[in-house]
Design a protein around this motif. Structure first.
Motif, PDB file in Angstrom:
ATOM      1  N   ILE A 153       0.822  -1.213   0.000  1.00 46.98           N
ATOM      2  CA  ILE A 153       0.000   0.000   0.000  1.00 46.98           C
ATOM      3  C   ILE A 153       0.854   1.261   0.000  1.00 46.98           C
ATOM      4  O   ILE A 153       0.345   2.353   0.223  1.00 46.98           O
ATOM      5  CB  ILE A 153      -0.970   0.010   1.204  1.00 46.98           C
ATOM      6  CG1 ILE A 153      -0.203  -0.160   2.513  1.00 46.98           C
ATOM      7  CG2 ILE A 153      -2.029  -1.074   1.050  1.00 46.98           C
ATOM      8  CD1 ILE A 153      -1.068  -0.047   3.770  1.00 46.98           C
ATOM      9  N   THR A 190      -1.381  -5.054   5.041  1.00 47.91           N
ATOM     10  CA  THR A 190      -0.561  -4.098   4.299  1.00 47.91           C
ATOM     11  C   THR A 190      -0.353  -4.523   2.843  1.00 47.91           C
ATOM     12  O   THR A 190       0.269  -3.786   2.075  1.00 47.91           O
ATOM     13  CB  THR A 190       0.827  -3.937   4.959  1.00 47.91           C
ATOM     14  OG1 THR A 190       1.445  -5.222   5.064  1.00 47.91           O
ATOM     15  CG2 THR A 190       0.711  -3.303   6.330  1.00 47.91           C
ATOM     16  N   CYS A 191      -0.856  -5.702   2.485  1.00 48.92           N
ATOM     17  CA  CYS A 191      -0.698  -6.216   1.112  1.00 48.92           C
ATOM     18  C   CYS A 191      -2.058  -6.642   0.578  1.00 48.92           C
ATOM     19  O   CYS A 191      -2.546  -7.738   0.887  1.00 48.92           O
ATOM     20  CB  CYS A 191       0.272  -7.398   1.102  1.00 48.92           C
ATOM     21  SG  CYS A 191       1.968  -6.961   1.544  1.00 48.92           S
ATOM     22  N   PRO A 192      -2.716  -5.803  -0.210  1.00 49.97           N
ATOM     23  CA  PRO A 192      -4.035  -6.136  -0.758  1.00 49.97           C
ATOM     24  C   PRO A 192      -3.968  -7.367  -1.671  1.00 49.97           C
ATOM     25  O   PRO A 192      -2.891  -7.762  -2.127  1.00 49.97           O
ATOM     26  CB  PRO A 192      -4.410  -4.881  -1.553  1.00 49.97           C
ATOM     27  CG  PRO A 192      -3.515  -3.802  -1.054  1.00 49.97           C
ATOM     28  CD  PRO A 192      -2.254  -4.471  -0.623  1.00 49.97           C
ATOM     29  N   TYR A 195      -1.940  -7.205  -4.851  1.00 48.55           N
ATOM     30  CA  TYR A 195      -0.489  -7.208  -4.619  1.00 48.55           C
ATOM     31  C   TYR A 195       0.001  -8.611  -4.276  1.00 48.55           C
ATOM     32  O   TYR A 195       1.056  -9.046  -4.761  1.00 48.55           O
ATOM     33  CB  TYR A 195      -0.138  -6.232  -3.494  1.00 48.55           C
ATOM     34  CG  TYR A 195       1.349  -5.956  -3.381  1.00 48.55           C
ATOM     35  CD1 TYR A 195       1.994  -5.126  -4.297  1.00 48.55           C
ATOM     36  CD2 TYR A 195       2.110  -6.520  -2.368  1.00 48.55           C
ATOM     37  CE1 TYR A 195       3.357  -4.869  -4.205  1.00 48.55           C
ATOM     38  CE2 TYR A 195       3.474  -6.276  -2.268  1.00 48.55           C
ATOM     39  CZ  TYR A 195       4.092  -5.447  -3.185  1.00 48.55           C
ATOM     40  OH  TYR A 195       5.444  -5.198  -3.097  1.00 48.55           O
TER      41      TYR A 195
END
Length: 433
Positions: A153, A190-192, A195
């Motif tokens: 992000i 923190t990592c969609p 990603y």
């Protein structure tokens, strides 16, 4: 051929609770353990390059710290006694944003020094500028699994992917095979998903495992459920992450279904008891995970949240915490705790075919502990004494890949004074002192 003989010690092989040789010898040839047996049983025992006389000591596999952030030694004591997200967002991340590659290198050098002196021979690491950490690993003689931390992000998310790929190309299998590489997406919050898809594509391309923080706090669980309608482990399973070898760090807040998924599908779980206590994150259900068949190793986490890299202290705290949380004194007994800190940690990082046991065909990663100290007397039970009474200062000698890196408490691969000078100077600058 280089031949090293360790003789006279009690050998704790970690092949089973009773697999102890009261007085034995170990032959290491070109880094490989080629013989374990009784005194005088090694072939050509008079034709050695080096002999370690180890009477009154115990030799066992080196400790394996399967989750840390080595260069956070620069932040030791900088931001204590705060909630995790406040600690990260307001203190740690702003400090780290000022760190250069050389700062990270010297922080990693200090971590390697601390780990060697406390008997850790192999560690799993996640951070930025990992080629600088790799340099430190190579120079100090340690063994490590390295992951470039990636936060999906941030504006540099794609650069982090490129960095991770470069790390794998340049360092996987290097330093005489002592360095291995995994991908390190920080966490599901923190990592969609899009990603993580990129991470998985990279993992498939280079046949790499994935090292990720999972279900560390209640707020993380709530946020992931609100955003994706699933708990963190179920969310990652739905995305297909567990098709790859996954080392899941923390795993504090899990339901029964999630524990089953991890037991069946994860390569390993990194239990970080003292960091989880200090940040008030909670107590990982390790006893239940082990019941379900999960492979669980032990990690210290970084020194900003622990605040040291002492695996003896960590495994002891981890054992006691499981006993009191389950109200069952038989949970996580002494041998199992040592197993988690050695062979199980190796399995968690995909290294179980190389290190974690003293047996023929394994690499020569060994530590020698002095048993002639008051706190180690009497010796009703050797395993219990090591797990529950030993100190890191009892580690006298450390051998990694068949090479002596510490002898009689003197580290041979590191200039200790230079490392501590560099870290003090750099930490003061970064903290604005």
């Amino acid at each position: 051929m280089n031949r090293l003989l360790v003789r006279g010690a009690t050998i704790l092989t970690m092949e089973g609770p009773d697999a102890i040789i009261d007085t034995g010898e170990i032959l290491i040839e070109d880094g490989w353990i080629t013989h374990v047996g009784l005194p005088g049983s090694a072939s050509g025992s008079f034709d050695m390059d080096e002999i370690i006389e180890a009477d009154g000591q115990v030799v066992m596999p080196g400790f394996i710290n399967c989750h840390t952030h080595a260069s956070m030694t620069l932040l030791r004591g900088y931001a204590d006694d705060l909630p995790l997200m406040t600690w990260l967002a307001e203190k740690i991340w702003p400090f780290e944003a000022k760190m250069t590659g050389e700062d990270i290198y010297w922080g990693a050098m200090l971590a390697c020094l601390e780990m060697i002196k406390s008997g850790t021979t192999c560690f799993g690491d996640m951070y930025d500028s990992m080629h600088d950490v790799a340099r430190a690993v190579e120079q100090t003689g340690m063994r490590a699994m390295l992951s470039r931390g990636m936060i999906g992000i941030t504006p540099n998310a794609d650069k982090a992917l490129l960095d991770a790929e470069e790390l794998a190309k340049n360092w996987n299998g290097k330093a005489d095979g002592r360095i291995t590489v995994m991908l390190g997406p920080h966490a599901p919050y923190t990592c969609p998903p899009e990603y993580l898809d990129k991470v998985m594509n990279l993992a498939a391309k280079h046949k790499l495992g994935i090292n990720i923080h999972v279900a560390e706090t209640l707020s993380e669980v709530a946020d992931i459920k609100k955003q994706y309608g699933k708990t963190p482990v179920k969310h990652l399973d739905h995305l297909g992450l567990f098709k790859f070898p996954v080392l899941a760090a923390h795993c504090v807040h899990l339901d029964e279904e999630e524990m089953g998924i991890l037991a069946q599908k994860a390569m390993g779980i990194a239990y970080n008891p003292q960091s989880n206590m200090k940040l008030a994150s909670g107590i990982a259900p390790v006893a239940r995970l082990i019941e379900l068949g999960a492979t669980v190793g032990i990690g210290t986490d970084g020194t900003a949240s622990n605040n040291n890299l002492d695996m003896l202290e960590e495994l002891r705290a981890g054992s006691y915490l499981q006993k009191v949380s389950t109200m069952n004194s038989e949970v996580l007994p002494a041998y199992r705790s040592l197993q988690m800190a050695t062979i199980d940690g190796a399995l968690c990082m995909g290294l179980g075919d190389r290190v974690g046991l003293i047996k023929e065909g394994m690499r020569g990663d060994l530590i020698l502990l002095d048993t002639q100290e008051p706190h180690m007397c009497p010796q009703h039970n050797l395993v219990a004494n090591i797990a529950y009474a030993a100190n890191s200062s009892d580690v006298r000698t450390v051998i990694i890949d068949g090479k002596i890196v510490m002898q009689d408490r003197v580290v041979l691969t590191i200039d200790e004074d230079r490392v501590m000078y560099e870290v003090r100077e750099r930490a003061a600058r970064l903290a604005g002192e």
